[in-house]
Each structure stands twice: as structure tokens, then as C-alpha cells.
Design a protein around this motif. Structure first.
Motif, short mmCIF file in Angstrom:
data_model
loop_
_atom_site.label_atom_id
_atom_site.label_comp_id
_atom_site.label_asym_id
_atom_site.label_seq_id
_atom_site.Cartn_x
_atom_site.Cartn_y
_atom_site.Cartn_z
N SER B 345 22.71 -59.12 -56.77
CA SER B 345 23.45 -57.94 -57.21
C SER B 345 22.58 -56.69 -57.19
N ARG B 346 21.29 -56.84 -57.52
CA ARG B 346 20.36 -55.70 -57.43
C ARG B 346 20.23 -55.23 -55.99
N TYR B 349 23.05 -53.11 -55.03
CA TYR B 349 22.84 -51.76 -55.58
C TYR B 349 21.90 -50.96 -54.70
N SER B 352 23.75 -49.90 -51.57
CA SER B 352 24.79 -48.89 -51.73
C SER B 352 24.18 -47.55 -52.16
N ARG B 353 23.05 -47.60 -52.84
CA ARG B 353 22.34 -46.37 -53.18
C ARG B 353 21.93 -45.64 -51.90
N SER B 362 28.55 -51.03 -55.97
CA SER B 362 27.69 -51.20 -57.14
C SER B 362 28.30 -50.53 -58.36
N ALA B 374 29.46 -56.03 -57.43
CA ALA B 374 28.28 -56.64 -56.80
C ALA B 374 28.12 -58.09 -57.23
#
Lengths: 244, 483
Positions: B345-346, B349, B352-353, B362, B374
């Protein structure tokens, strides 16, 4: 003229926590470090939270800042996304040399301030907070001490007189200062009882010990029970503390 | 926005990431400054760093200690005989060869995203996308693998209490745990880090006691005969192919880097946590295989399959030992699976960042404050993979995708040292450049060659799809290092 102490005012910024009535007036003579913080669950990256909610948090923080400033306070703001609120608060105290943390609550008329005193340790910082906040007001200041069983009245009196002298030295009128010594009940109950007639409390945090880890800091307990703002004067932070 | 290279004096505006994806989103702006205790954006917003060295080590060890000890001994011994200990040693050396360059990069770029972040910032968006999407899928394969392992242990618990099922309960149990873990991480488990530290502590205690006893026993201290056998019964090639299989056991150190943004004093704690956790688990793995193969001999050990360690413990201390190892196995595989789902999941992120995946991916739900999209994006495919029940292929694909990234991490260090952009100021510098990272890259890519064709095929397929996704979705996005 005395130096303006810095008071930390932590606000859970995204949870709609607002400043209780009278907070601005209470802080009008000091420097305020307004900390907007949001506690992020461990499975979420703080940056992820920031990406989505930074703007909302900044807007809210700006509102609170201008409310405090219009009441006369000098305000600096910080916005932090964190997994551990307490760690962030501790870091702010340390980085900005904050003398006290305010646990805010509603205050209308500021007539009587209760200042419980345990011993000589930390009195210097306590005096600086009390002077900074209340020297320019009319509030009466009650110096309050719960004597230990083996402590004589004389010792207790000497302790409180010493603090009173420090306050008059910086220009607080002697007539505004009252001294109270209690015996018997536990310190916590005595303070809560005495606080019933008070409008605000200024007290020192105690050293963390096993008992405080289990039962919580006495100052925090007082803040929980007392309807009104509590200033918790911080211990001196040692330089270069090691955190791994 | 600045194109091309950074200005030679490093004083001007740092180059920013730029471009837009199909959805019209641009990469997020990088932070202004990074201190030991917080990451600061625009001088206004700070991200608190809350994980200390112990927490970092717990993430690394907690993710890794599951597979190598509680799933692989039986399989590895069957493939390579007692020389499986050597396979684990080879895996450990490769992991260390990568952990060192990764540490250098992590101290220069202490941002969340791990290997993906390092590769995308040093070698460009195309490599970054392949590695990032590959890392995400690699973590999904790894989680599925851990969950199947967890299923084996849970099934062994039922067998221990005498419950017999007509169908093997391994896959259904893995699925149940997969759903439960995803649900837990969305619903907001409190204090996961503290629980993780505790679990790792308990595991290390149980394992140390068990392995100390086992080693003394294997060395004949208690007057017991060890099963004498050839060290290389299956030849030298099998040692390497087994190393490729069991390399999944060493994926965890990179997970420390995926939470780099949360680590206090990153320049000190990141390298220590990554290198330290590899060293700790490598020792445990090698001793475990040694103890396990001396207890039974490789052939009998391999008959016990995924829960062979339970039988080893039973052999030594009877039922209490078996129960202790069952418990440890449940804890270990559970914590590995949990850590991998969170890392996946990180990674979403981080992608998507940088606009390589939709920002929506995210998104955080207000109720629990967790990235539900996520987490579901990780949980869904994990369940599909668990349903296959293919322990060895899952493990190898996970290893494959990580090994490609590890190789590129080593290449990235060489490239950055050569280019030496002004923002590249690692506080930890590895020695013997470029030889050491070159060996690391060669070893990482080389180990891939020893995998079974199916795993290599799936891995290459994933990389190809990742690249095509990048070309379609985010072809104009460029990501640059700027710190």
C-alpha cells in the motif's frame, strides 16, 4: 518589563477542535506556538495524509491564528502530520523552548488563578509563566501547597513566601497574591477541590516515573477534572537528548 | 520548471519533477528539507518521523524471519540437501551486497518508497515505473506466499488438535487470513508497530532457545547420533537454484526503505536497520537449516514440507516444542504477510504521488484515516494468488521482481557516483565503488537465471506490462532527484 514566555497550544486540527471562548484573551500577553497536528494511523504514510488534507488543515490553522492574533497574541504556527501526537508535542516544546503547554478550556472572567507548588524545583520556570501571563492583568494569584506529613507549617510557609517574593520582584502587586497551605488529603484531590473557585491553573509537570506512566501525569489529571484552562509548565529539556 | 541537468553549482532552483499523466495529474512537489525528526514541506507542513532504530529493525526482521525458517527448510533441504544452508548463505551475501548500496541511497534520499524511489530518481521514469509497479506486484506475490505459509501452519494447528478435513484446509485458511488482514489494515489497527516489535521479540527468544539446543544436539553434545550424509547430494547447481527459491526470505530489508520517510535520524538508522536485519536473519536461517538437516537428514525433512520445523522441534523436545514452533510459525508468517500488505500500500502511495498511478489510488477514507483503495488493490490480487496455493512459484516471482529492483539499485549507485549531481550527498558511502555495487548487480541479475522458467516468464510479463502502462499512462512524466 518581563520577557514574554512561549506557550504551546496544540490543536487536533482536522478533528474540528476549536479554541474555547476566552483563549485569545488569556494568551494576549505571551508568544503562542499554535501547533496544528493530525494523528495518522500507522498503516497510512503521513505524506499520504498530507497530500489529501494539507490545504484543509492550513486553512483551519490560519483561521485559528487570526482569531488569536486579533485578541493580541503573538502567534507562530506549525502544522504536523504524525503517527504519535505526544512525540510531536514534545519535539515542539524542545525545539521552540516552550515554557508551558496550554490545555485550553472555556474562560469568562479571569479573577482567580490557582498555582499549585510542589517544591523548589522548577519554580523559576513557573514564575516566568505566571508573570508572562498574568502580570498585566488584575487576577489574584493563589499560591497553593499541599504539605507532606513530615513537613512543618514553617517550611511550607517559607516555600510559598519565596515564590511570592519572586512574583512581587517582577512587579505583581502583593495584594494580588494569596498563600494557601493544605494538609491531609492527597495532593491531587486537594488541588481539584481548591480549583473549584479558580478560573485557571498553572502547574508544573512532574518527573515521569513508574507511577505517572501507569496512572498518567498528575497535571494531566487535574486538567481532566478542572473546568477551565490549565497551563502545564514543562521541565527543563536536557540538551541533545538521545532518542533512537 | 527546469529541464535538463541541474546547474553545476547546485545553487539555483533544483530540478522539479514534471509532466502529466493521462488523468491530468502531476507529480507532487518534493519537500524543502529533511531533518532527523521531521520532513518539512514549504517551511509550513511537517511530517513527523516516529520509527526509531528498534522499530526499523523490527520491520526488517519481522518481514524476513517468517519464510526462511517456517516455510522453506523442508523445501530447500529437498532441493539441495544439507547444502541448503549454503543456499541461504548465498542469499544472505546477495542481500548484503544490495543492502549496502541501498543504504547509501537511503541516506541520500530518506523518503518513503524504498527501491522504487531510488531507481526512479536516479535512472529516470521508465526504469522507475517498471521497478515501482514490479515492486508493488512483487510485494503482492510475497504476501500471497506468506499467506499460503500461514495457511500451512494454521492447518498444522488443526492437525495437532486432531481435526481432520477431507480437503486440505491450507488454501481456504490462507484466504481467510488474507481477508482478515486486509480488513484489519483498513479498519485501523491501533499500535501495529508496538505489536510488531513484541512479536519479533517473542520470535527471536523462541528461536534462539530452540536453535541453541538444536545446535548443541547436532554437534553431539547430548550424545545423539546425527544423520550422516553427503553435503552436496544434488550437485552444485541445485545450491544456486535453491538460493534463487529461498531468496524471498531476504526481501524484508527493502521494506525498511519503503517507510524511510517515517524513520528518525534516517542517515544513521536506515543503514543500521537494513544491514543489521539482513545479518540477524542470515545467521538464524543458516543455523536453522544446519539444525534441521542434522536432526532428520534432508530427505526425511523434505517429506514434512512447509511445516518441517514443527517436526524438528517435536523430535527435540516433544509436543511442547512442536506447539512452541507452531505458535512461532503462525506469528512469523502473519507478521510477514501483514508487513508486505502494508508495504504494497505504501508503494501505491509512492507511485500515485509521482502521478504514475491515479491520485485516487492512495485516497484516504475519513472514517478510519486509512488508504482503503491502496489496501484493497493489494488485498484483492493477493487473494487470487493465494487461491493458486503454489508456494514455490509465488516465492520465485516475488524474488524475481525484487532481484531486478535490487540489481538496478546497485546500478543506480554506480550511475549517481559517476554523474554526481549536486543533490546527491549521502551521509553513508559504500567502499570499493564501482566494484562492490557491480558485483551486487551481477549477483542479483545472475540469481534470476537459476529460477524455474515459469517464474521467469511471469516476472518478465509483469515488467513488460509495467513498461507499457508507463508508456500509455504517464509517458510525459519525468521524475528528478531534488533534495
Amino acid at each position: 518589563m518581563h520577557e514574554k514566555p512561549t506557550i504551546l497550544l496544540p490543536v487536533r486540527i482536522l478533528e474540528g477542535e476549536s479554541l474555547p471562548e476566552g483563549t485569545g484573551k488569556l494568551l494576549s500577553n505571551v508568544r503562542v506556538l499554535l501547533l496544528g497536528y493530525h494523528v495518522v494511523p500507522e498503516q497510512t504514510a503521513p505524506g499520504q495524509m498530507q497530500m489529501q488534507f494539507e490545504d484543509r488543515a492550513q486553512d483551519r490553522l490560519a483561521e485559528l491564528e487570526s482569531a488569536l492574533e486579533s485578541a493580541g497574541a503573538t502567534v507562530e504556527t506549525r502544522l504536523v502530520f504524525t503517527h504519535e501526537g505526544q512525540k510531536t508535542i514534545d519535539r515542539m516544546i524542545y525545539e521552540h523552548g516552550c515554557l508551558a503547554v496550554l490545555v485550553p478550556d472555556m474562560v469568562r472572567d479571569l479573577d482567580d488563578v490557582l498555582v499549585p507548588i510542589r517544591g523548589t524545583v522548577g519554580v523559576d520556570r513557573l514564575v516566568r509563566v505566571v508573570t508572562g501571563l498574568f502580570a498585566d492583568t488584575d487576577a489574584s494569584i493563589t499560591l497553593f501547597h499541599v504539605a507532606e506529613p513530615d513537613e512543618t507549617d514553617e517550611d511550607a510557609r517559607t516555600l510559598l513566601d519565596g515564590v511570592a517574593d519572586r512574583l512581587t520582584d517582577v512587579g505583581i502587586d502583593e495584594e494580588r497574591i494569596r498563600l494557601t497551605i493544605r494538609r491531609g488529603d492527597g495532593a491531587l484531590d486537594s488541588i481539584t477541590e481548591a480549583a473549584e473557585s479558580a478560573d485557571a491553573i498553572v502547574m508544573g509537570e512532574t518527573d515521569p516515573s513508574i507511577a505517572t506512566f501507569v496512572f498518567g501525569m498528575p497535571a494531566e489529571k487535574v486538567a481532566d477534572r478542572f473546568v477551565g484552562p490549565v497551563f502545564i509548565v514543562q521541565r527543563e529539556r536536557p540538551d541533545g537528548i538521545e532518542r533512537d | 520548471m527546469v529541464d535538463g541537468d541541474v546547474d553545476p553549482f547546485g545553487e539555483g532552483v533544483p530540478p522539479e519533477s514534471s509532466g502529466r499523466n493521462v488523468g491530468g495529474e502531476s507529480p507532487e512537489i518534493d519537500p524543502e528539507s529533511i531533518s532527523d525528526e521531521a520532513t518539512i514541506h514549504d517551511d509550513e507542513t511537517e511530517l513527523e518521523r516516529t520509527i526509531g532504530l528498534t522499530g526499523g529493525l523490527a520491520i526488517g526482521i519481522g518481514t524476513m524471519i517468517g519464510a526462511g525458517i517456517f516455510v522453506f527448510p523442508g523445501l530447500a533441504a529437498g532441493n539441495a540437501g544439507p547444502a541448503a544452508a549454503l543456499s541461504f548463505a548465498i542469499g544472505g551475501v546477495i542481500a548484503l551486497l544490495v543492502a549496502l548500496p541501498a543504504s547509501e541511497l537511503a541516506t541520500a534520499m530518506p523518503r518513503s518508497g524504498g527501491g522504487y524511489f531510488f531507481v526512479s530518481r536516479s535512472m529516470g521514469t521508465a526504469y522507475g515505473s517498471v521497478v515501482g509497479l514490479g515492486l508493488w506486484l512483487g510485494l503482492i506475490f510475497a504476501s500471497a506466499f506468506y499467506l499460503v505459509g500461514l495457511g500451512h501452519y494454521a492447518a498444522a494447528v488443526f492437525a495437532e488438535v486432531g481435526l481432520i478435513f477431507s480437503v486440505s484446509p491450507v488454501v481456504p485458511l490462507g484466504l481467510v487470513f488474507g481477508v482478515a488482514l486486509t480488513g484489519l489494515s483498513i479498519g485501523g489497527t491501533e499500535n501495529t508497530a508496538k505489536i510488531q516489535n513484541l512479536v519479533v521479540g517473542i520470535l527471536l527468544v523462541i528461536l534462539t532457545l530452540f536453535l541453541t539446543y538444536g545446535s548443541l544436539n547436532a554437534l553431539g553434545v547430548f550424545g545423539r547420533e546425527t544423520a550422516p550424509e553427503a553435503f552436496f547430494p544434488k550437485g552444485v547447481f541445485s545450491v544456486f537454484s535453491t538460493a534463487a527459491l529461498v531468496f524471498t526470505s531476504y526481501l524484508g530489508f527493502a521494506q525498511v526503505a519503503t517507510v524511510a520517510g517515517d524513520i528518525q535520524k534516517p542517515s544513521r538508522n536506515l543503514p543500521l536497520a537494513m544491514v543489521g536485519s539482513v545479518l540477524v536473519v542470515a545467521v538464524f536461517y543458516i543455523v536453522t537449516i544446519f539444525v534441521a538437516t542434522s536432526a532428520f537428514g534432508a530427505d526425511r525433512l523434505s517429506e514434512f514440507g512447509e511445516t518441517a520445523m514443527v517436526e524438528v522441534a517435536r523430535e527435540f523436545v516433544g509436543r511442547p516444542g512442536a506447539v512452541a514452533i507452531l505458535l512461532a510459525g503462525l506469528l512469523a508468517t502473519f507478521s510477514s504477510a501483514n508487513a508486505s500488505i502494508l508495504s504494497a500500500s505504501r508503494t501505491v502511495y509512492a507511485l500515485s504521488r509521482d502521478a504514475l498511478l491515479p491520485k485516487k489510488a492512495s485516497e484516504i477514507n475519513l472514517r478510519y484515516g486509512t488508504p482503503h483503495v491502496a489496501l484493497l488493490a493489494a488485498g484483492g490480487p493477493i487473494l487470487l494468488l493465494v487461491a493458486t496455493g503454489q508456494v514455490e512459484v509465488l516465492a520465485e516471482v516475488a524474488s524475481f521482481l525484487h532481484l531486478i529492483m535490487y540489481g538496478l539499485i546497485c546500478v543506480a549507485v554506480i550511475a549517481l557516483r559517476r554523474r554526481d549531481p549536486p543533490w546527491y550527498e549521502p551521509s553513508y558511502r559504500i567502499p570499493v565503488v564501482p566494484a562492490l555495487p557491480a558485483v551486487g548487480a551481477a549477483a542479483s541479475f545472475g540469481l534470476v537465471a537459476f529460477m524455474r522458467p515459469a517464474s521467469i516468464g511471469i516476472g518478465i510479463g509483469v515488467m513488460l506490462i509495467s513498461y507499457l502502462w508507463y508508456r500509455y499512462y504517464a509517458g510525459t512524466v519525468t521524475l528528478k532527484g531534488a533534495f
